[in-house]
Write a protein that holds these residues in place. Structure first.
Motif, PDB file in Angstrom:
ATOM      1  N   LEU A 159      51.051  21.641  40.047  1.00  0.00           N
ATOM      2  CA  LEU A 159      51.066  20.706  41.176  1.00  0.00           C
ATOM      3  C   LEU A 159      49.672  20.242  41.573  1.00  0.00           C
ATOM      4  CD1 LEU A 159      53.652  22.599  43.428  1.00  0.00           C
ATOM      5  CD2 LEU A 159      54.102  20.655  41.928  1.00  0.00           C
ATOM      6  N   LYS A 160      48.633  20.888  41.037  1.00  0.00           N
ATOM      7  CA  LYS A 160      47.273  20.686  41.529  1.00  0.00           C
ATOM      8  C   LYS A 160      46.850  19.227  41.494  1.00  0.00           C
ATOM      9  CE  LYS A 160      42.508  22.281  40.951  1.00  0.00           C
ATOM     10  NZ  LYS A 160      41.597  23.196  40.236  1.00  0.00           N
ATOM     11  N   ASN A 161      46.944  18.590  40.343  1.00  0.00           N
ATOM     12  CA  ASN A 161      46.484  17.205  40.211  1.00  0.00           C
ATOM     13  C   ASN A 161      47.524  16.193  40.656  1.00  0.00           C
ATOM     14  OD1 ASN A 161      43.973  17.986  39.089  1.00  0.00           O
ATOM     15  ND2 ASN A 161      44.931  18.216  37.071  1.00  0.00           N
ATOM     16  N   GLU A 162      48.794  16.595  40.627  1.00  0.00           N
ATOM     17  CA  GLU A 162      49.871  15.669  40.983  1.00  0.00           C
ATOM     18  C   GLU A 162      49.984  15.474  42.492  1.00  0.00           C
ATOM     19  OE1 GLU A 162      51.591  13.936  38.955  1.00  0.00           O
ATOM     20  OE2 GLU A 162      51.270  14.896  37.006  1.00  0.00           O
ATOM     21  N   SER A 165      47.189  16.497  48.194  1.00  0.00           N
ATOM     22  CA  SER A 165      47.206  16.836  49.616  1.00  0.00           C
ATOM     23  C   SER A 165      47.907  18.165  49.883  1.00  0.00           C
ATOM     24  CB  SER A 165      47.880  15.732  50.435  1.00  0.00           C
ATOM     25  OG  SER A 165      49.264  15.680  50.162  1.00  0.00           O
ATOM     26  N   LEU A 166      48.419  18.829  48.840  1.00  0.00           N
ATOM     27  CA  LEU A 166      48.989  20.168  48.998  1.00  0.00           C
ATOM     28  C   LEU A 166      47.836  21.154  49.124  1.00  0.00           C
ATOM     29  CD1 LEU A 166      51.496  22.031  49.003  1.00  0.00           C
ATOM     30  CD2 LEU A 166      51.215  22.226  46.512  1.00  0.00           C
ATOM     31  N   ILE A 167      47.671  21.728  50.330  1.00  0.00           N
ATOM     32  CA  ILE A 167      46.506  22.585  50.587  1.00  0.00           C
ATOM     33  C   ILE A 167      46.856  24.063  50.703  1.00  0.00           C
ATOM     34  CG2 ILE A 167      45.244  20.736  51.741  1.00  0.00           C
ATOM     35  CD1 ILE A 167      45.882  22.281  54.414  1.00  0.00           C
ATOM     36  N   GLY A 168      48.143  24.393  50.905  1.00  0.00           N
ATOM     37  CA  GLY A 168      48.465  25.791  51.143  1.00  0.00           C
ATOM     38  C   GLY A 168      49.898  26.126  50.807  1.00  0.00           C
ATOM     39  N   ILE A 169      50.164  27.440  50.715  1.00  0.00           N
ATOM     40  CA  ILE A 169      51.499  27.926  50.418  1.00  0.00           C
ATOM     41  C   ILE A 169      51.766  29.182  51.245  1.00  0.00           C
ATOM     42  CG2 ILE A 169      51.729  26.986  48.098  1.00  0.00           C
ATOM     43  CD1 ILE A 169      50.692  29.624  46.993  1.00  0.00           C
ATOM     44  N   LYS A 170      53.031  29.424  51.536  1.00  0.00           N
ATOM     45  CA  LYS A 170      53.463  30.691  52.147  1.00  0.00           C
ATOM     46  C   LYS A 170      54.316  31.419  51.118  1.00  0.00           C
ATOM     47  CE  LYS A 170      55.478  33.725  55.158  1.00  0.00           C
ATOM     48  NZ  LYS A 170      56.214  33.585  56.363  1.00  0.00           N
ATOM     49  N   VAL A 171      53.874  32.626  50.745  1.00  0.00           N
ATOM     50  CA  VAL A 171      54.545  33.414  49.728  1.00  0.00           C
ATOM     51  C   VAL A 171      54.559  34.877  50.172  1.00  0.00           C
ATOM     52  CG1 VAL A 171      53.948  31.881  47.803  1.00  0.00           C
ATOM     53  CG2 VAL A 171      52.361  33.687  48.490  1.00  0.00           C
ATOM     54  N   LEU A 172      55.284  35.702  49.421  1.00  0.00           N
ATOM     55  CA  LEU A 172      55.253  37.146  49.636  1.00  0.00           C
ATOM     56  C   LEU A 172      54.319  37.753  48.602  1.00  0.00           C
ATOM     57  CD1 LEU A 172      56.360  39.719  51.015  1.00  0.00           C
ATOM     58  CD2 LEU A 172      58.162  39.741  49.277  1.00  0.00           C
ATOM     59  N   PHE A 185      45.782  30.776  38.834  1.00  0.00           N
ATOM     60  CA  PHE A 185      46.514  29.511  38.879  1.00  0.00           C
ATOM     61  C   PHE A 185      46.593  28.861  40.270  1.00  0.00           C
ATOM     62  CE2 PHE A 185      48.584  31.768  35.260  1.00  0.00           C
ATOM     63  CZ  PHE A 185      48.136  30.915  34.265  1.00  0.00           C
ATOM     64  N   ALA A 186      46.311  29.612  41.345  1.00  0.00           N
ATOM     65  CA  ALA A 186      46.512  29.063  42.691  1.00  0.00           C
ATOM     66  C   ALA A 186      45.290  29.212  43.581  1.00  0.00           C
ATOM     67  CB  ALA A 186      47.721  29.726  43.348  1.00  0.00           C
ATOM     68  N   SER A 187      44.130  29.410  42.983  1.00  0.00           N
ATOM     69  CA  SER A 187      42.923  29.612  43.789  1.00  0.00           C
ATOM     70  C   SER A 187      42.495  28.342  44.524  1.00  0.00           C
ATOM     71  CB  SER A 187      41.775  30.108  42.901  1.00  0.00           C
ATOM     72  OG  SER A 187      41.476  29.160  41.894  1.00  0.00           O
ATOM     73  N   HIS A 188      43.064  27.194  44.142  1.00  0.00           N
ATOM     74  CA  HIS A 188      42.744  25.933  44.818  1.00  0.00           C
ATOM     75  C   HIS A 188      43.515  25.779  46.128  1.00  0.00           C
ATOM     76  CE1 HIS A 188      46.342  25.290  42.414  1.00  0.00           C
ATOM     77  NE2 HIS A 188      46.627  24.210  43.125  1.00  0.00           N
ATOM     78  N   LEU A 189      44.402  26.736  46.436  1.00  0.00           N
ATOM     79  CA  LEU A 189      45.250  26.660  47.617  1.00  0.00           C
ATOM     80  C   LEU A 189      44.912  27.766  48.610  1.00  0.00           C
ATOM     81  CD1 LEU A 189      48.673  26.130  45.804  1.00  0.00           C
ATOM     82  CD2 LEU A 189      47.364  24.378  47.021  1.00  0.00           C
ATOM     83  N   LYS A 200      46.200  43.926  53.240  1.00  0.00           N
ATOM     84  CA  LYS A 200      46.236  44.185  51.798  1.00  0.00           C
ATOM     85  C   LYS A 200      46.012  42.899  51.014  1.00  0.00           C
ATOM     86  CE  LYS A 200      49.005  48.426  51.676  1.00  0.00           C
ATOM     87  NZ  LYS A 200      48.935  48.727  53.121  1.00  0.00           N
ATOM     88  N   GLY A 201      46.506  41.785  51.544  1.00  0.00           N
ATOM     89  CA  GLY A 201      46.277  40.504  50.883  1.00  0.00           C
ATOM     90  C   GLY A 201      44.814  40.108  50.894  1.00  0.00           C
ATOM     91  N   VAL A 202      44.134  40.367  52.012  1.00  0.00           N
ATOM     92  CA  VAL A 202      42.696  40.096  52.089  1.00  0.00           C
ATOM     93  C   VAL A 202      41.941  41.039  51.162  1.00  0.00           C
ATOM     94  CG1 VAL A 202      40.674  40.165  53.597  1.00  0.00           C
ATOM     95  CG2 VAL A 202      42.803  39.146  54.424  1.00  0.00           C
ATOM     96  N   GLU A 203      42.335  42.306  51.141  1.00  0.00           N
ATOM     97  CA  GLU A 203      41.678  43.282  50.272  1.00  0.00           C
ATOM     98  C   GLU A 203      41.776  42.870  48.795  1.00  0.00           C
ATOM     99  OE1 GLU A 203      41.677  48.127  49.786  1.00  0.00           O
ATOM    100  OE2 GLU A 203      43.625  47.088  49.821  1.00  0.00           O
ATOM    101  N   SER A 204      42.913  42.311  48.412  1.00  0.00           N
ATOM    102  CA  SER A 204      43.114  41.904  47.017  1.00  0.00           C
ATOM    103  C   SER A 204      42.338  40.642  46.650  1.00  0.00           C
ATOM    104  CB  SER A 204      44.603  41.665  46.751  1.00  0.00           C
ATOM    105  OG  SER A 204      45.049  40.473  47.380  1.00  0.00           O
ATOM    106  N   GLY A 205      41.831  39.944  47.670  1.00  0.00           N
ATOM    107  CA  GLY A 205      41.107  38.707  47.421  1.00  0.00           C
ATOM    108  C   GLY A 205      41.985  37.487  47.319  1.00  0.00           C
ATOM    109  N   VAL A 206      43.261  37.618  47.672  1.00  0.00           N
ATOM    110  CA  VAL A 206      44.204  36.506  47.533  1.00  0.00           C
ATOM    111  C   VAL A 206      44.461  35.794  48.857  1.00  0.00           C
ATOM    112  CG1 VAL A 206      46.625  35.941  47.060  1.00  0.00           C
ATOM    113  CG2 VAL A 206      45.362  37.377  45.476  1.00  0.00           C
ATOM    114  N   ALA A 207      44.694  36.546  49.927  1.00  0.00           N
ATOM    115  CA  ALA A 207      45.216  35.958  51.163  1.00  0.00           C
ATOM    116  C   ALA A 207      44.137  35.256  51.977  1.00  0.00           C
ATOM    117  CB  ALA A 207      45.882  37.024  52.012  1.00  0.00           C
ATOM    118  N   SER A 208      44.459  34.039  52.399  1.00  0.00           N
ATOM    119  CA  SER A 208      43.623  33.287  53.336  1.00  0.00           C
ATOM    120  C   SER A 208      44.055  33.515  54.776  1.00  0.00           C
ATOM    121  CB  SER A 208      43.700  31.786  53.031  1.00  0.00           C
ATOM    122  OG  SER A 208      43.240  31.506  51.728  1.00  0.00           O
ATOM    123  N   GLY A 209      45.257  34.040  54.956  1.00  0.00           N
ATOM    124  CA  GLY A 209      45.771  34.256  56.300  1.00  0.00           C
ATOM    125  C   GLY A 209      47.237  34.597  56.254  1.00  0.00           C
TER     126      GLY A 209
END
Length: 308
Positions: A159-162, A165-172, A185-189, A200-209
């Motif tokens: 979805l990155k180039n297509e 304006s997609l800036i974020g996602i909510k996932v588990l 694959f999703a570091s641009h979001l 734990k998400g922040v500790e893993s380096g993945v979670a922005s919030g």
């Protein structure tokens, strides 16, 4: 307000819960009080019409009134806000987006069309059309595990180039393999996780919030937990471990009995007592009796005193 970007979308975001009267109507006076209390709590932002906001069980007139109320209060106080334009029917989701664009939210939240599962081409078609109607408002995709189609990490790269304006996602958040793939694959979001997995998400380096269920208990305490992840992660992890113990003892049993996420979130709010709304959901969905709040609150006070 300045529109959010993948870099600036961060922190502890609180959800609006829908106060339902015994006659099944929305208690808009209580909803106003709820918004005021979240603004006073100093959360990083507020969002409407997520799963816990029962977006799936509103009339369009109600959706418009909720969105206008949130926008007016947040614009008056310079509080960042997002409006959920999700709906199982894509045409209604598009109509919702068209009607609220003038309210100038910092982002809009969407789900993929839900009754018939979309393939790769249809996902792009849906998001690109939503983008074209959004008048420059960035998009956030809600894709939790209870979605009919749960995307894989590599799907977000497609979805990155297509859909720029997609800036974020909510996932588990999941296991170490998932973390590695999300970084690839999703570091641009901006990747948002549930509140009870934020540290734990922040500790893993993945979670922005987090779009935070924990903020339902106490948005002030949830905000402090987010701030701890930025300066004292060890303490944030300690509190989160206790939150998980509380969830295991007091929330998981209701989940196993078939109560929905909105029912669980309203119960969390009742346990915390900060947000003053009833636990009732709209027909036909069942809710947890308020008679069961005191027992769970006693356990919560023992395990997570920071929230009281």
């Amino acid at each position: 307000m300045n529109k959010l970007t993948a870099e600036t979308l961060k922190g502890n975001w609180a959800t609006l819960l829908l106060p339902i009267k015994p006659d099944e109507s929305i208690d808009f006076a209580l909803l106003e009080d709820e918004i005021d209390s979240l603004i006073d709590a100093g959360v990083d932002g507020i969002y409407s019409n997520g799963t816990a906001g029962e977006f799936h069980n509103q009339t369009e007139a109600e959706f418009d009134q909720i969105s206008l109320l949130l926008a007016e209060k947040c614009n008056q106080t310079s509080t960042p806000f997002q409006i959920g334009c999700s709906h199982p029917a894509p045409i209604i989701s598009l109509e919702r987006l068209t009607r609220i664009a003038h309210l100038n939210p910092d982002a809009v939240q969407l789900i993929l069309p839900d009754w018939v599962i979309t393939n790769d081409e249809e996902q792009i078609s849906f998001l690109k059309k939503m983008e074209s109607y959004a008048q420059g408002i960035p998009l956030v995709l809600y894709n939790p595990p209870h979605a009919k189609l749960e995307l894989k990490p590599r799907d977000y790269f497609k979805l990155k180039n297509e859909v720029p304006s997609l800036i974020g996602i909510k996932v588990l958040s999941k296991d170490e393999q998932w973390v590695m793939e999300m970084k690839a694959f999703a570091s641009h979001l901006a990747i948002f996780v549930p509140g009870h997995f934020l540290a734990k998400g922040v500790e893993s380096g993945v979670a922005s919030g987090a779009y935070s269920n924990v903020a339902c208990i106490n948005p002030v305490a949830a905000q402090k937990c987010w701030e701890l992840t930025q300066g004292n992660l060890e303490e944030a992890l300690r509190i989160e471990n206790n939150i998980l113990k509380f969830f295991d003892r007091c929330i998981a049993p209701y989940q196993k009995r078939g109560y929905s996420n909105p029912a669980l979130d309203k119960f969390l709010a009742a346990v915390g007592g900060y947000i003053k709304i009833p636990t009732k959901l709209r027909w036909p969905y069942k809710w947890i009796s308020e008679d069961e709040v005191l027992s769970a609150r006693k356990t919560a006070k023992q395990l997570i005193p920071e929230f009281f």
